[in-house]
Write a protein that holds these residues in place. Structure first.
Motif, mmCIF file in Angstrom:
data_model
loop_
_atom_site.group_PDB
_atom_site.id
_atom_site.type_symbol
_atom_site.label_atom_id
_atom_site.label_comp_id
_atom_site.label_asym_id
_atom_site.label_seq_id
_atom_site.Cartn_x
_atom_site.Cartn_y
_atom_site.Cartn_z
ATOM 1 N N UNK A 68 0.836 -1.197 0.000
ATOM 2 C CA UNK A 68 0.000 0.000 0.000
ATOM 3 C C UNK A 68 0.880 1.259 0.000
ATOM 4 N N UNK A 69 0.231 2.427 0.074
ATOM 5 C CA UNK A 69 0.953 3.703 0.002
ATOM 6 C C UNK A 69 1.952 3.866 1.153
ATOM 7 N N UNK A 74 8.012 3.900 2.890
ATOM 8 C CA UNK A 74 9.171 3.225 3.478
ATOM 9 C C UNK A 74 10.162 2.803 2.401
ATOM 10 N N UNK A 75 9.641 2.357 1.269
ATOM 11 C CA UNK A 75 10.498 1.942 0.160
ATOM 12 C C UNK A 75 11.323 3.109 -0.361
ATOM 13 N N UNK A 109 6.713 4.975 -11.151
ATOM 14 C CA UNK A 109 7.010 6.376 -10.852
ATOM 15 C C UNK A 109 6.852 6.692 -9.374
ATOM 16 N N UNK A 110 5.938 6.015 -8.716
ATOM 17 C CA UNK A 110 5.665 6.314 -7.310
ATOM 18 C C UNK A 110 6.918 6.196 -6.436
ATOM 19 N N UNK A 137 -5.935 2.903 -0.408
ATOM 20 C CA UNK A 137 -4.510 3.071 -0.679
ATOM 21 C C UNK A 137 -3.750 1.792 -0.929
ATOM 22 N N UNK A 138 -4.471 0.693 -1.131
ATOM 23 C CA UNK A 138 -3.812 -0.572 -1.442
ATOM 24 C C UNK A 138 -3.504 -0.658 -2.942
ATOM 25 N N UNK A 139 -2.371 -1.231 -3.289
ATOM 26 C CA UNK A 139 -2.032 -1.431 -4.701
ATOM 27 C C UNK A 139 -2.844 -2.613 -5.220
ATOM 28 N N UNK A 140 -3.646 -2.345 -6.232
ATOM 29 C CA UNK A 140 -4.479 -3.418 -6.785
ATOM 30 C C UNK A 140 -4.137 -3.715 -8.247
ATOM 31 N N UNK A 141 -3.191 -2.975 -8.791
ATOM 32 C CA UNK A 141 -2.804 -3.208 -10.173
ATOM 33 C C UNK A 141 -1.954 -2.069 -10.695
#
Length: 430
Positions: A68-69, A74-75, A109-110, A137-141
């Motif tokens: 998620x965001x 953190x990344x 890009x994020x 805010x979860x990555x779903x694709x």
């Protein structure tokens, strides 16, 4: 027409694969995290080696992430600490070529934009995928219309951009090589500072173990004058493993031998040896490239120190066998090679000059006779070069001069400095 530099992100601009790192963050508490890590890393490698289509690899990796965001924040913080060393020290190149540098990546890009924009890379020159999020805010694709999400995406993108000039590609993966294969770029440089994929490297125009090497080959301004991967470090005898790790991280070309053979010593720029495997004074006569000796133990004789000094070779020894403190041999070797510092040497006069930014640092070692400094400064004066800082120290044998000068001068200046009578060694540090 200007030149364009197409630079990959994962394992090139940064030392790591970002999606792999994101998985380690997002799956930290997952009971099957190790198994999922292995799946993601395997999918990454298969795509980078051209054994699996990039689009399939990307889809399967994103599905496994469960990120998620907050994980992305953190990344980004993590990736900023993982920028490849040779990229991080060449910030000036990116600033001076901001119009021609493009980050082209199958990543996202994020996490790419916050990292590379700190190096003067323009947002509009960043080409990468984008995530799709749900309301929480979860990555779903990800955006499947983006050409970089497809197989051969970099080729598709470059055809669309139709850049009007020579294009150079720098990367570690198969998708980077595809740009060369398509005929869209002039040369492809396989970047191997972090990982070497043999299936990619063998097809490249050049293998570049560092970004310094790329800049050197193409005669572009760089942070250091000579790529460290071109400097051979000869290691003989029982040498501390941590010492070798430090030299490897610096990028030196490490070569292990049981004894000091003249043919290998002749090629070496750095020699690390144990107390029982030191060179003889006679061997130094044919070591024209040797700049520094690091001895893990006490130097055998004063004669060795004097002869090394006579040939402009600095020696650091470790008579107390200090365990990894500030006097640890590799730290002193690196400080001399990078900045000209001679502190605690057993044969050179002591000098610890501060680093000067936006300047070139020149080292001149000469026999200790009167008038050499005046001749050095005369060269600078005749070429209208401004001296930012200058340091001279001497001992009975040599004079050691470090001069920091403003950037921008005729290369003939270097030839004239080398030609000064009584010069023993001269080099440009940065």
């Amino acid at each position: 027409m200007m030149d364009y530099f197409i630079i990959d992100f994962d394992s090139t601009f940064t030392q790591v694969e970002a999606l792999d790192e994101l998985a380690r963050i997002s799956l930290k508490s997952h009971p099957d995290r190790e198994s999922i890590y292995e799946q993601i890393e395997g999918l990454t490698n298969l795509a980078m080696e051209g054994k699996l289509s990039f689009s399939e690899s990307l889809q399967r990796r994103v599905q496994l992430l469960q990120a998620n965001r907050d994980h992305l924040k953190l990344l980004v913080s993590h990736l900023k600490k993982k920028v490849s060393r040779s990229f991080s020290r060449n910030t000036a190149f990116f600033k001076n070529h901001s119009d021609g540098v493009l980050i082209v990546s199958g990543g996202f890009k994020e996490f790419i934009t916050p990292v590379v924009t700190e190096y003067h890379i323009k947002k509009e020159n960043i080409y990468a995928n984008t995530f799709v999020f749900d309301d929480e805010g979860n990555i779903i694709g990800y955006d499947r219309e983006n050409p970089l999400s497809k197989e051969g995406g970099k080729v598709i993108l470059l055809k669309q951009l139709n850049l009007p000039g020579d294009i150079f590609g720098i990367g570690d993966g198969y998708s980077d090589f595809q740009l060369k294969e398509s005929g869209l770029i002039k040369k492809f440089f396989a970047f191997t500072e972090n990982i070497e994929r043999k299936s990619v490297a063998e097809k490249a125009d050049h293998i570049t173990p560092s970004f310094d090497e790329f800049l050197y080959i193409n005669k572009l301004p760089r942070a250091i004058s000579y790529p460290k991967n071109r400097i051979k470090c000869l290691v003989v005898g029982n040498v501390d493993e941590e010492a070798l790790a430090q030299l490897k991280r610096e990028g030196y070309n490490i070569r292990h031998k049981d004894t000091i053979e003249d043919s290998y010593l002749h090629e070496a720029g750095v020699l690390l040896c144990s107390e029982t495997t030191q060179p003889t004074p006679e061997q130094l006569q044919n070591a024209g490239r040797l700049k520094v000796i690091g001895i893990f133990g006490k130097i055998q004789s004063r004669k060795l120190a004097e002869v090394a000094c006579e040939y402009g070779i600095i020696v650091f020894d470790d008579p107390k066998h200090n365990p990894r403190n500030d006097d640890f041999i590799p730290k002193r070797v690196i400080a001399f090679m990078n900045e000209g510092k001679t502190h605690t040497s057993c044969n050179f006069p002591d000098l610890q000059p501060p680093r000067v930014n936006n300047a070139h640092r020149l080292i001149h070692i000469h026999k200790n006779v009167p008038g050499i400094l005046a001749k050095i400064n005369d060269v600078f004066a005749r070429h209208n070069i401004n001296i930012v800082g200058e340091f001279l120290v001497t001992n009975a044998q040599i004079g050691y001069v470090i001069t920091d000068v403003n950037t921008g001068y005729d290369p003939q200046v270097l030839n004239e400095l080398k030609a000064i009578e009584q010069t023993i060694k001269f080099r440009l540090l940065y």
